[in-house]
Motif scaffolding. Sequence first.
Motif, mmCIF file in Angstrom:
data_model
loop_
_atom_site.group_PDB
_atom_site.id
_atom_site.type_symbol
_atom_site.label_atom_id
_atom_site.label_comp_id
_atom_site.label_asym_id
_atom_site.label_seq_id
_atom_site.Cartn_x
_atom_site.Cartn_y
_atom_site.Cartn_z
ATOM 1 N N GLY A 138 0.802 -1.220 0.000
ATOM 2 C CA GLY A 138 0.000 0.000 0.000
ATOM 3 C C GLY A 138 0.833 1.267 0.000
ATOM 4 N N ALA A 139 1.927 1.272 0.765
ATOM 5 C CA ALA A 139 2.796 2.451 0.813
ATOM 6 C C ALA A 139 3.425 2.718 -0.547
ATOM 7 C CB ALA A 139 3.883 2.255 1.868
ATOM 8 N N GLU A 140 3.752 1.647 -1.285
ATOM 9 C CA GLU A 140 4.339 1.826 -2.611
ATOM 10 C C GLU A 140 3.295 2.315 -3.608
ATOM 11 O OE1 GLU A 140 7.355 1.662 -5.688
ATOM 12 O OE2 GLU A 140 7.084 2.298 -3.609
ATOM 13 N N ILE A 141 2.062 1.883 -3.448
ATOM 14 C CA ILE A 141 0.985 2.402 -4.300
ATOM 15 C C ILE A 141 0.857 3.917 -4.107
ATOM 16 C CG2 ILE A 141 -1.510 2.399 -4.685
ATOM 17 C CD1 ILE A 141 -1.453 -0.582 -3.851
ATOM 18 N N VAL A 142 0.864 4.337 -2.862
ATOM 19 C CA VAL A 142 0.767 5.771 -2.576
ATOM 20 C C VAL A 142 1.957 6.514 -3.158
ATOM 21 C CG1 VAL A 142 0.817 7.507 -0.736
ATOM 22 C CG2 VAL A 142 -0.658 5.494 -0.509
ATOM 23 N N ARG A 143 3.163 5.982 -2.978
ATOM 24 C CA ARG A 143 4.377 6.657 -3.476
ATOM 25 C C ARG A 143 4.300 6.883 -4.981
ATOM 26 N NH1 ARG A 143 9.541 5.992 -5.652
ATOM 27 N NH2 ARG A 143 9.047 3.853 -6.330
ATOM 28 N N ILE A 161 -7.126 9.160 -1.682
ATOM 29 C CA ILE A 161 -7.775 9.040 -0.380
ATOM 30 C C ILE A 161 -7.252 7.776 0.272
ATOM 31 C CG2 ILE A 161 -9.960 8.978 0.858
ATOM 32 C CD1 ILE A 161 -9.499 11.512 -0.848
ATOM 33 N N ALA A 162 -6.425 7.928 1.296
ATOM 34 C CA ALA A 162 -5.811 6.787 1.965
ATOM 35 C C ALA A 162 -6.632 6.423 3.191
ATOM 36 C CB ALA A 162 -4.372 7.114 2.359
ATOM 37 N N LEU A 163 -7.325 5.280 3.128
ATOM 38 C CA LEU A 163 -8.096 4.783 4.260
ATOM 39 C C LEU A 163 -7.223 3.810 5.043
ATOM 40 C CD1 LEU A 163 -11.572 4.006 2.625
ATOM 41 C CD2 LEU A 163 -10.741 6.154 3.577
ATOM 42 N N ALA A 164 -7.058 4.051 6.323
ATOM 43 C CA ALA A 164 -6.179 3.200 7.122
ATOM 44 C C ALA A 164 -6.599 3.247 8.581
ATOM 45 C CB ALA A 164 -4.729 3.646 6.964
ATOM 46 N N ARG A 165 -5.943 2.413 9.367
ATOM 47 C CA ARG A 165 -6.230 2.363 10.793
ATOM 48 C C ARG A 165 -5.383 3.359 11.571
ATOM 49 N NH1 ARG A 165 -6.248 -4.191 10.701
ATOM 50 N NH2 ARG A 165 -4.749 -3.728 9.051
ATOM 51 N N LYS A 166 -4.445 3.997 10.886
ATOM 52 C CA LYS A 166 -3.645 5.053 11.496
ATOM 53 C C LYS A 166 -3.306 6.065 10.412
ATOM 54 C CE LYS A 166 0.631 2.355 10.956
ATOM 55 N NZ LYS A 166 1.781 1.756 11.662
ATOM 56 N N PRO A 167 -2.917 7.293 10.788
ATOM 57 C CA PRO A 167 -2.652 8.332 9.785
ATOM 58 C C PRO A 167 -1.597 7.909 8.769
ATOM 59 C CG PRO A 167 -2.766 9.286 11.971
ATOM 60 C CD PRO A 167 -2.773 7.793 12.166
ATOM 61 N N VAL A 168 -1.824 8.307 7.522
ATOM 62 C CA VAL A 168 -0.909 8.020 6.427
ATOM 63 C C VAL A 168 -0.214 9.308 6.018
ATOM 64 C CG1 VAL A 168 -0.679 7.180 4.054
ATOM 65 C CG2 VAL A 168 -2.364 6.136 5.603
ATOM 66 N N GLU A 169 1.099 9.281 6.013
ATOM 67 C CA GLU A 169 1.877 10.450 5.612
ATOM 68 C C GLU A 169 2.566 10.188 4.282
ATOM 69 O OE1 GLU A 169 4.574 11.389 8.741
ATOM 70 O OE2 GLU A 169 2.989 11.905 10.180
#
Length: 264
Positions: free
Chosen positions: A13-18, A30-38
């Motif tokens: 998921g982090a690589e998708i965002v990058r 729009i990053a849906l997660a259980r903790k904040p995404v930076e």
Amino acid sequence: MKLIVTGATGFVGAEIVRLALSNKAITSIIALARKPVEAPDNAGPDADTAKLHSIVIEDWMAEYPQSVKEQIKGADACIWNLAITPTKSMNMDFSEVTKVCHGYTLNGIRNMTGVVNEPFRFIYTSGIAVERDQSKNIHTQPLAEYRHMRVYGSLPRAIQSTDVLDQGRTENDLLEFAQHHETGIEVVSTRPGGIEGPGHPFKPEMGPIWKGLGLEDIHVWLHVSQLAAAMIELSVNGFTKDILWPKELVELGNRVISKEDYVS
């Protein structure tokens, strides 16, 4: 286009965002997660970090709050990457694994329907050993040895064959959901095998396991950047089939990303 990404703090998921931050076709993430995404520090010079919007969801089995639905409103696609990996599931109660892998996913697509654009593309991250045929008895097949992960001592606890069937049930339920919405919802399942990248090295000792699955003649391993790029491409330009195997994901990823752009 507006893209929803779940599991955005994980390895894939982090690589998708990058990669999405540098993709000109994507205007909002729009990053849906259980903790904040930076935004990642290694996003690159072409990354537009202003595109990233982090939303924390506390209860993934409940109706999404109206504030969340307002944020995902008008989305064009979702890459669903939230799941329990086989390794992590070894030390978890299977009912919890089922809730995350099946329950969260179906609840997610239901909450998105009605507020997202149509057609809406839903890219589901599945697995190479998934069995959609719920009537198939995999306990008596060679495949069961791999699914139980009893081949190597480094994998001490069995991944029950129901784990794999449950993933197959999730694929079936997603497709059925989409069919009930005619052309409004489009679903594809990506089925990667081994995923390598920073902190996740290629493991040659997995060869006999893949061979036991009858997969020695196709690409089983792929780089996390190839997989992420392929899923983004599916989100942007669509797809014509409901399953993509590792070899197809490698080919698609290679068309849209070069090794120079792999995460380091």
